[in-house]
Write an enzyme that holds these catalytic residues in place. Structure first.
Site, PDB file in Angstrom:
ATOM      1  N   HIS A 117       0.881  -1.174   0.000  1.00  0.00           N
ATOM      2  CA  HIS A 117       0.000   0.000   0.000  1.00  0.00           C
ATOM      3  C   HIS A 117       0.918   1.224   0.000  1.00  0.00           C
ATOM      4  O   HIS A 117       2.025   1.175   0.552  1.00  0.00           O
ATOM      5  CB  HIS A 117      -0.832  -0.048   1.282  1.00  0.00           C
ATOM      6  CG  HIS A 117      -1.893   0.992   1.420  1.00  0.00           C
ATOM      7  ND1 HIS A 117      -1.612   2.300   1.763  1.00  0.00           N
ATOM      8  CD2 HIS A 117      -3.243   0.925   1.301  1.00  0.00           C
ATOM      9  CE1 HIS A 117      -2.752   2.981   1.831  1.00  0.00           C
ATOM     10  NE2 HIS A 117      -3.744   2.166   1.559  1.00  0.00           N
ATOM     11  N   ASP A 194       3.425  -3.400   7.876  1.00  0.00           N
ATOM     12  CA  ASP A 194       2.150  -2.722   7.711  1.00  0.00           C
ATOM     13  C   ASP A 194       1.072  -3.777   7.974  1.00  0.00           C
ATOM     14  O   ASP A 194       0.759  -4.591   7.101  1.00  0.00           O
ATOM     15  CB  ASP A 194       2.051  -2.168   6.286  1.00  0.00           C
ATOM     16  CG  ASP A 194       0.664  -1.617   5.984  1.00  0.00           C
ATOM     17  OD1 ASP A 194      -0.209  -1.679   6.863  1.00  0.00           O
ATOM     18  OD2 ASP A 194       0.467  -1.137   4.850  1.00  0.00           O
ATOM     19  N   GLN A 197      -4.162  -4.537   7.482  1.00  0.00           N
ATOM     20  CA  GLN A 197      -5.151  -5.570   7.116  1.00  0.00           C
ATOM     21  C   GLN A 197      -4.979  -6.834   7.943  1.00  0.00           C
ATOM     22  O   GLN A 197      -5.903  -7.639   8.050  1.00  0.00           O
ATOM     23  CB  GLN A 197      -5.012  -5.927   5.623  1.00  0.00           C
ATOM     24  CG  GLN A 197      -5.279  -4.784   4.667  1.00  0.00           C
ATOM     25  CD  GLN A 197      -6.744  -4.356   4.624  1.00  0.00           C
ATOM     26  OE1 GLN A 197      -7.643  -5.094   5.000  1.00  0.00           O
ATOM     27  NE2 GLN A 197      -6.981  -3.133   4.183  1.00  0.00           N
ATOM     28  N   LYS A 220     -10.352  -0.123  10.824  1.00  0.00           N
ATOM     29  CA  LYS A 220     -10.512  -1.351  10.019  1.00  0.00           C
ATOM     30  C   LYS A 220     -10.815  -2.553  10.912  1.00  0.00           C
ATOM     31  O   LYS A 220     -10.924  -3.681  10.430  1.00  0.00           O
ATOM     32  CB  LYS A 220      -9.237  -1.608   9.210  1.00  0.00           C
ATOM     33  CG  LYS A 220      -8.964  -0.561   8.133  1.00  0.00           C
ATOM     34  CD  LYS A 220      -7.756  -0.946   7.329  1.00  0.00           C
ATOM     35  CE  LYS A 220      -7.175   0.191   6.534  1.00  0.00           C
ATOM     36  NZ  LYS A 220      -7.952   0.546   5.342  1.00  0.00           N
ATOM     37  N   CYS A 360      -4.781   2.420  -3.532  1.00  0.00           N
ATOM     38  CA  CYS A 360      -3.531   2.990  -3.004  1.00  0.00           C
ATOM     39  C   CYS A 360      -2.374   2.014  -3.189  1.00  0.00           C
ATOM     40  O   CYS A 360      -1.539   1.839  -2.284  1.00  0.00           O
ATOM     41  CB  CYS A 360      -3.671   3.371  -1.524  1.00  0.00           C
ATOM     42  SG  CYS A 360      -4.956   4.565  -1.221  1.00  0.00           S
TER      43      CYS A 360
HETATM   44  N1  PLP Z   1      -1.910  -0.269   4.721  1.00  0.00           N
HETATM   45  C1  PLP Z   1      -2.858  -1.033   4.178  1.00  0.00           C
HETATM   46  C2  PLP Z   1      -2.508  -2.416   3.719  1.00  0.00           C
HETATM   47  C3  PLP Z   1      -4.151  -0.544   4.041  1.00  0.00           C
HETATM   48  O1  PLP Z   1      -5.098  -1.305   3.494  1.00  0.00           O
HETATM   49  C4  PLP Z   1      -4.426   0.767   4.499  1.00  0.00           C
HETATM   50  C5  PLP Z   1      -5.779   1.353   4.330  1.00  0.00           C
HETATM   51  O2  PLP Z   1      -6.435   1.147   3.353  1.00  0.00           O
HETATM   52  C6  PLP Z   1      -3.402   1.517   5.076  1.00  0.00           C
HETATM   53  C7  PLP Z   1      -2.159   0.962   5.172  1.00  0.00           C
HETATM   54  C8  PLP Z   1      -3.618   2.889   5.571  1.00  0.00           C
HETATM   55  O3  PLP Z   1      -4.443   2.890   6.681  1.00  0.00           O
HETATM   56  P1  PLP Z   1      -5.033   4.272   7.253  1.00  0.00           P
HETATM   57  O4  PLP Z   1      -5.702   4.947   6.083  1.00  0.00           O
HETATM   58  O5  PLP Z   1      -6.005   3.835   8.278  1.00  0.00           O
HETATM   59  O6  PLP Z   1      -3.902   5.035   7.802  1.00  0.00           O
END
Ligand code: PLP
Length: 405
Positions: A117, A194, A197, A220, A360
């Site tokens: 992401h 990260d 998910q 999430k 993203c």
């Molecule tokens: N990393 C992953 C794999 C994600 O799916 C997301 C959100 O879609 C994020 C990071 C970013 O999370 P946040 O927008 O809550 O900071």
């Protein structure tokens, strides 16, 4: 089949009958979370770590209890290793800037992956530019996995940090973080996961995961927006400089200089997300009452059913593994000749909410050879009926556009 269908009634938004398949973007909130936040705001709210008066002490206790709850949920031995942030994005930026600017320089390599992401990619690009470190990435295999052979080849003494996803928000794959971490540690690199998910959908014990930093978001995992977590191994946190300066993160300040408060407060400048911490606490209680093993199993069962039924939809391509091995409940799809946004719009007319776009993850879209996908993602409140609605909607979209006919 793990039957969690009774849970749907706990989620007010779902009472309108929508087949909500976009929890990967943000999940719905159960009544218990909404009530916990409302009750706290009505009875116990004040700023934290500031006042000597009873209300502030009660609010501080609630905020710190949330930290303890997060620590126990992810198996952290020390709640001081839990830092509240605005979300996973802020947590990852905190590591990139707070750790990266201190420890990276020309000749150093940052190793990330093709399936990240943007939140675990762009901050490292920014830090690479500032420090003179170079960026490298682990590619994806043709069967949508991280290429671990390439990872081994790319690891070298100049790799100082490995930034990797715990679960891809596009492919659903869960890379083997433990072995990735062990190999990185052999060459002295730090590992940043990260887990935006991963943590909502799978039991996670940071000690067994093996990473140095783990980032995730409350929204999430049934909690509110505006709060996330950075967990760091204490020795790794001690290597990190504060990313933001301001109130509450200092030990002393003169007009010329400042010294830092103890960890974790050093990394929580300004008024933190207090009501949100109470909501996250309630969300974790809710998830724990189901049991994270069951959450994972339920996601997997729905994913298995969906993959099976989607396989018969003419012209549909699954952009990710079609087997359940090391994979969670995220399914990205393209339908021949139909733009993902059109697909999502038609599904919406059928009462099915899915995400469409690049998620993203633009480098991954390029690797997949698509501009966008439609993505269905499952959570505790989803049922087989939601899967059937998705499959039915996709068939109708195919008929409408004359796909495979
Ligand atoms: N990393 C992953 C794999 C994600 O799916 C997301 C959100 O879609 C994020 C990071 C970013 O999370 P946040 O927008 O809550 O900071």
């Amino acid at each position: 089949m793990t039957d969690l269908s009774h849970l749907k009634a706990d989620f007010p938004v779902l009472s309108n009958g929508v087949h909500f398949l976009d929890s990967g973007a943000s999940s719905q909130k159960p009544i218990s979370v909404l009530e916990a936040m409302d009750d706290f705001a009505r009875t116990s709210y004040a700023n934290v770590h500031r006042g000597a008066y009873k209300l502030s002490v009660a609010a501080t206790d609630a905020y710190e209890a949330a930290r303890e709850r997060v620590a126990s949920f992810i198996g952290a031995s020390d709640s001081g290793e839990v830092i509240f942030t605005r979300g996973a994005t802020t947590a990852l930026n905190m590591v990139a800037f707070g750790w990266g600017l201190e420890h990276l320089g020309p000749g150093d390599r940052i190793l990330t992956t093709e399936i990240e992401h943007h939140a675990n990619l762009v901050p490292w690009q920014m830090v690479a530019k500032r420090t003179g470190a170079t960026l490298d990435h682990v590619p994806m295999t043709d069967d949508f996995r991280l290429d671990l052979g390439a990872y081994d080849e790319k690891l070298g003494p100049d790799v100082r940090v490995v930034a990797v996803t715990g679960m891809s928000n596009v492919l659903g794959v869960m890379p083997p973080i433990r072995s990735i971490s062990d190999r990185a540690h052999e060459i002295g690199a730090r590992v940043v996961v990260d887990a935006a998910q991963l943590v909502p959908h799978s039991p996670v014990a940071v000690a067994t995961l093996g990473a140095d930093f783990v980032a995730f978001s409350s929204h999430k995992m049934l909690g509110p927006t505006g709060i996330g977590v950075l967990w760091g191994r204490m020795e790794a946190l001690e290597e990190m400089e504060p990313f933001e300066g301001g109130g509450e993160m200092i030990s002393d300040v003169t007009l010329q200089d400042a010294t830092w408060a103890a960890i974790p407060h050093r990394f929580e400048a300004g008024t933190p997300p207090i009501i949100e911490a109470v909501g996250l606490h309630a969300a974790i209680d809710y998830l724990d009452s189901i049991g994270m093993e069951k959450v994972l199993e339920h996601d997997r069962e729905l994913t298995g059913i969906a993959l099976d039924r989607l396989g018969d939809v003419p012209g549909l391509n699954i952009q990710g593994p079609t087997t359940l091995e090391d994979r969670g409940g995220v399914i990205s799809m393209t339908l021949d000749g139909v733009h993902a946004h059109d697909l999502a719009t038609i599904l919406d007319e059928e009462g099915v909410a899915v995400r469409s776009g690049h998620h993203c993850a633009k480098p991954l879209m390029r690797r997949l050879g698509v501009a966008a996908t439609a993505r269905a993602s499952f959570y505790v409140y989803n049922t087989e009926e939601d899967v059937d609605a998705l499959v039915g909607g996709l068939r109708r979209a195919g008929d409408l556009f004359g796909v495979g006919g």
